[in-house]
Scaffold this motif. Structure first.
Motif, PDB file in Angstrom:
ATOM      1  N   LYS A 128      47.003  23.729  36.333  1.00 30.69           N
ATOM      2  CA  LYS A 128      46.497  23.436  37.668  1.00 30.69           C
ATOM      3  C   LYS A 128      45.337  24.380  37.976  1.00 30.69           C
ATOM      4  O   LYS A 128      45.178  25.425  37.346  1.00 30.69           O
ATOM      5  CB  LYS A 128      47.593  23.620  38.727  1.00 30.69           C
ATOM      6  N   HIS A 129      44.547  24.015  38.968  1.00 30.64           N
ATOM      7  CA  HIS A 129      43.411  24.866  39.344  1.00 30.64           C
ATOM      8  C   HIS A 129      43.285  24.887  40.866  1.00 30.64           C
ATOM      9  O   HIS A 129      43.259  23.838  41.507  1.00 30.64           O
ATOM     10  CB  HIS A 129      42.115  24.331  38.738  1.00 30.64           C
ATOM     11  N   TYR A 164      47.071  36.653  37.354  1.00 29.53           N
ATOM     12  CA  TYR A 164      48.163  36.532  36.390  1.00 29.53           C
ATOM     13  C   TYR A 164      48.790  35.143  36.370  1.00 29.53           C
ATOM     14  O   TYR A 164      49.450  34.759  35.401  1.00 29.53           O
ATOM     15  CB  TYR A 164      49.243  37.571  36.689  1.00 29.53           C
ATOM     16  N   LEU A 165      48.604  34.370  37.431  1.00 31.53           N
ATOM     17  CA  LEU A 165      49.168  33.023  37.460  1.00 31.53           C
ATOM     18  C   LEU A 165      48.628  32.164  36.320  1.00 31.53           C
ATOM     19  O   LEU A 165      49.315  31.260  35.821  1.00 31.53           O
ATOM     20  CB  LEU A 165      48.871  32.339  38.793  1.00 31.53           C
ATOM     21  N   ASP A 166      47.380  32.430  35.917  1.00 34.05           N
ATOM     22  CA  ASP A 166      46.765  31.660  34.839  1.00 34.05           C
ATOM     23  C   ASP A 166      47.546  31.838  33.539  1.00 34.05           C
ATOM     24  O   ASP A 166      47.954  30.876  32.886  1.00 34.05           O
ATOM     25  CB  ASP A 166      45.311  32.116  34.664  1.00 34.05           C
ATOM     26  N   GLU A 167      47.776  33.090  33.166  1.00 33.60           N
ATOM     27  CA  GLU A 167      48.476  33.389  31.918  1.00 33.60           C
ATOM     28  C   GLU A 167      49.955  33.025  31.989  1.00 33.60           C
ATOM     29  O   GLU A 167      50.533  32.501  31.025  1.00 33.60           O
ATOM     30  CB  GLU A 167      48.321  34.882  31.604  1.00 33.60           C
ATOM     31  N   LEU A 168      50.581  33.288  33.131  1.00 32.82           N
ATOM     32  CA  LEU A 168      52.028  33.111  33.230  1.00 32.82           C
ATOM     33  C   LEU A 168      52.449  31.661  33.439  1.00 32.82           C
ATOM     34  O   LEU A 168      53.438  31.199  32.863  1.00 32.82           O
ATOM     35  CB  LEU A 168      52.570  33.969  34.377  1.00 32.82           C
ATOM     36  N   PHE A 169      51.707  30.938  34.302  1.00 40.34           N
ATOM     37  CA  PHE A 169      52.158  29.602  34.697  1.00 40.34           C
ATOM     38  C   PHE A 169      51.108  28.514  34.521  1.00 40.34           C
ATOM     39  O   PHE A 169      51.347  27.359  34.883  1.00 40.34           O
ATOM     40  CB  PHE A 169      52.623  29.619  36.160  1.00 40.34           C
ATOM     41  N   GLY A 170      49.916  28.859  34.020  1.00 42.89           N
ATOM     42  CA  GLY A 170      48.884  27.854  33.843  1.00 42.89           C
ATOM     43  C   GLY A 170      48.217  27.416  35.123  1.00 42.89           C
ATOM     44  O   GLY A 170      47.598  26.358  35.187  1.00 42.89           O
ATOM     45  N   ILE A 171      48.350  28.237  36.174  1.00 43.51           N
ATOM     46  CA  ILE A 171      47.685  27.944  37.448  1.00 43.51           C
ATOM     47  C   ILE A 171      46.486  28.876  37.565  1.00 43.51           C
ATOM     48  O   ILE A 171      46.642  30.090  37.727  1.00 43.51           O
ATOM     49  CB  ILE A 171      48.632  28.142  38.649  1.00 43.51           C
ATOM     50  N   ARG A 172      45.314  28.323  37.444  1.00 40.29           N
ATOM     51  CA  ARG A 172      44.092  29.134  37.454  1.00 40.29           C
ATOM     52  C   ARG A 172      43.510  29.168  38.865  1.00 40.29           C
ATOM     53  O   ARG A 172      43.188  28.133  39.444  1.00 40.29           O
ATOM     54  CB  ARG A 172      43.079  28.566  36.465  1.00 40.29           C
ATOM     55  N   GLN A 235      26.347  33.279  29.443  1.00 38.69           N
ATOM     56  CA  GLN A 235      27.592  32.553  29.683  1.00 38.69           C
ATOM     57  C   GLN A 235      28.642  33.490  30.281  1.00 38.69           C
ATOM     58  O   GLN A 235      28.788  34.639  29.850  1.00 38.69           O
ATOM     59  CB  GLN A 235      28.123  31.975  28.369  1.00 38.69           C
ATOM     60  N   PHE A 236      29.385  32.985  31.261  1.00 38.41           N
ATOM     61  CA  PHE A 236      30.447  33.762  31.891  1.00 38.41           C
ATOM     62  C   PHE A 236      31.798  33.109  31.598  1.00 38.41           C
ATOM     63  O   PHE A 236      32.006  31.931  31.909  1.00 38.41           O
ATOM     64  CB  PHE A 236      30.221  33.849  33.395  1.00 38.41           C
ATOM     65  N   ALA A 237      32.700  33.871  30.987  1.00 35.76           N
ATOM     66  CA  ALA A 237      34.025  33.355  30.662  1.00 35.76           C
ATOM     67  C   ALA A 237      34.806  33.078  31.939  1.00 35.76           C
ATOM     68  O   ALA A 237      34.711  33.833  32.915  1.00 35.76           O
ATOM     69  CB  ALA A 237      34.774  34.355  29.785  1.00 35.76           C
ATOM     70  N   VAL A 238      35.572  31.989  31.938  1.00 33.20           N
ATOM     71  CA  VAL A 238      36.375  31.606  33.100  1.00 33.20           C
ATOM     72  C   VAL A 238      37.840  31.902  32.808  1.00 33.20           C
ATOM     73  O   VAL A 238      38.372  31.529  31.765  1.00 33.20           O
ATOM     74  CB  VAL A 238      36.212  30.109  33.428  1.00 33.20           C
ATOM     75  N   GLN A 239      38.474  32.579  33.732  1.00 32.34           N
ATOM     76  CA  GLN A 239      39.908  32.844  33.658  1.00 32.34           C
ATOM     77  C   GLN A 239      40.411  33.026  35.082  1.00 32.34           C
ATOM     78  O   GLN A 239      39.621  33.002  36.033  1.00 32.34           O
ATOM     79  CB  GLN A 239      40.176  34.103  32.831  1.00 32.34           C
ATOM     80  N   GLY A 240      41.716  33.185  35.232  1.00 30.58           N
ATOM     81  CA  GLY A 240      42.239  33.437  36.561  1.00 30.58           C
ATOM     82  C   GLY A 240      41.595  34.668  37.169  1.00 30.58           C
ATOM     83  O   GLY A 240      41.459  35.695  36.520  1.00 30.58           O
ATOM     84  N   GLY A 241      41.189  34.551  38.427  1.00 34.17           N
ATOM     85  CA  GLY A 241      40.545  35.674  39.109  1.00 34.17           C
ATOM     86  C   GLY A 241      39.035  35.677  39.025  1.00 34.17           C
ATOM     87  O   GLY A 241      38.383  36.519  39.648  1.00 34.17           O
ATOM     88  N   THR A 242      38.457  34.732  38.286  1.00 33.63           N
ATOM     89  CA  THR A 242      36.994  34.673  38.157  1.00 33.63           C
ATOM     90  C   THR A 242      36.349  34.298  39.491  1.00 33.63           C
ATOM     91  O   THR A 242      36.781  33.363  40.162  1.00 33.63           O
ATOM     92  CB  THR A 242      36.580  33.651  37.087  1.00 33.63           C
ATOM     93  N   ILE A 243      35.298  35.041  39.862  1.00 32.50           N
ATOM     94  CA  ILE A 243      34.498  34.722  41.044  1.00 32.50           C
ATOM     95  C   ILE A 243      33.048  34.622  40.593  1.00 32.50           C
ATOM     96  O   ILE A 243      32.501  35.576  40.034  1.00 32.50           O
ATOM     97  CB  ILE A 243      34.637  35.793  42.141  1.00 32.50           C
ATOM     98  N   LEU A 244      32.435  33.472  40.821  1.00 27.83           N
ATOM     99  CA  LEU A 244      31.048  33.257  40.427  1.00 27.83           C
ATOM    100  C   LEU A 244      30.161  33.147  41.663  1.00 27.83           C
ATOM    101  O   LEU A 244      30.372  32.290  42.517  1.00 27.83           O
ATOM    102  CB  LEU A 244      30.910  31.990  39.585  1.00 27.83           C
ATOM    103  N   GLU A 245      29.197  34.036  41.740  1.00 24.29           N
ATOM    104  CA  GLU A 245      28.208  33.997  42.814  1.00 24.29           C
ATOM    105  C   GLU A 245      27.207  32.890  42.515  1.00 24.29           C
ATOM    106  O   GLU A 245      26.739  32.763  41.385  1.00 24.29           O
ATOM    107  CB  GLU A 245      27.511  35.349  42.888  1.00 24.29           C
TER     108      GLU A 245
END
Length: 293
Positions: A128-129, A164-172, A235-245
């Motif tokens: 989920k995202h 951490y939700l991204d790694e633990l539960f797949g919620i990015r 290129q900017f890697a996307v993971q949980g917690g990523t904020i892109l200006e």
């Protein structure tokens, strides 16, 4: 985990206009169903909803009138979305307001007691995202709009705290931090337009922000060049917690020792002194701050 939006379903709050409408339109154009939750639809939003009906397109748009300050209406929003589309894959809680002219920080209206209530039954193992809309105000001070700036700082902290939700539960959980965007939040407020110097400051479009939002959902890396899908530019890697200006180019916002938005095109409002001075004059009025007891 990145995933294609085609065949998915989304809830976008505040999509009656502006950035959220542009994101909703882009989702629909890419085959994603969208529930638009807002107080009302601007004419351009109504056109989008009318266009995406079951009879005309594969992706559907549904409008649900929603006051996001009312927990019951928020619950109803999810119920309607699940009834219309089934499972919800993407949530964009983008609805927001800018402090009214002068600023309700200086004239606190009071607030109702919390109506929060736990809701459940929506957990499963599919990715989920949740994508938030922050702002460069989440990195800068704003004397004339301190509550707006505070809420955007809060969004940044919240998004990073959910990493951490991204790694633990797949919620990015991610966010975009737009610069100066040409939406009704600016264009409907003459006092705000005073801050923008034509020729010196560059507007960012809602569509440019929406492109980056879609890339956050669908890609594992996002380019500094808006709309780039060929890996050009940094290129900017996307993971949980990523904020892109999002200015006229894209920049990752670091949680530590970040240099700030700076004067990149799309990030500047050269004449902020106008609204700052107006707020100061308000504070100088006789009787301001005096006890009423």
């Amino acid at each position: 985990m990145a995933f294609s939006v085609k065949g998915k379903s989304a809830i976008v709050t505040g999509a009656g206009s502006g950035i959220n409408l542009a994101f909703a339109r882009l989702l629909l154009d890419n085959g994603c169903n969208v529930l638009i939750a807002d107080l009302a639809l601007r004419p351009e939003a109504q056109v989008i909803v009318d266009k995406h009906t079951p009879q005309t397109t594969s992706s559907r748009a549904v409008f649900q009138k929603t006051d996001i300050t009312d927990w019951v209406q928020l619950e109803r929003m999810f119920e309607v979305a699940e009834k219309e589309f089934g499972e919800i894959d993407i949530v964009c809680p983008g609805a927001g307001v800018y402090e009214p002219h002068w600023s309700n920080f200086w004239r606190p209206p009071g607030s109702a007691a919390s109506c929060d209530s736990p809701a459940g039954g929506r957990d499963n193992k599919k990715p989920k995202h949740i994508i938030h809309i922050s702002s460069i105000a989440g990195q800068n001070p704003a004397f004339a709009a301190p509550i707006y700036a505070a809420t955007k700082h809060a969004i940044n902290g919240f998004v990073r705290s959910m990493a951490y939700l991204d790694e633990l539960f797949g919620i990015r959980v991610t966010a975009v931090a737009p610069g100066v965007i040409k939406t009704p939040l600016w264009t409907d407020h003459p006092e705000k337009l005073k801050m923008v110097a034509e020729g010196a400051d560059a507007w960012v479009t809602p569509e440019e922000v929406a492109e980056v939002m879609l890339a956050l959902v669908q890609q594992e890396k996002v380019s500094e060049i808006i709309g780039d899908k060929k890996g050009q530019g940094r290129q900017f890697a996307v993971q949980g917690g990523t904020i892109l200006e999002v200015a006229k180019t894209v920049r990752a916002v670091s949680p530590y020792n970040d240099p700030g938005p700076g004067n990149r095109p799309g990030n500047t409002a050269s004449d902020t002194k106008f609204v700052v001075n107006e707020s100061i004059e308000l504070l100088k009025q006789k009787g301001w701050g005096a006890s009423k007891l």
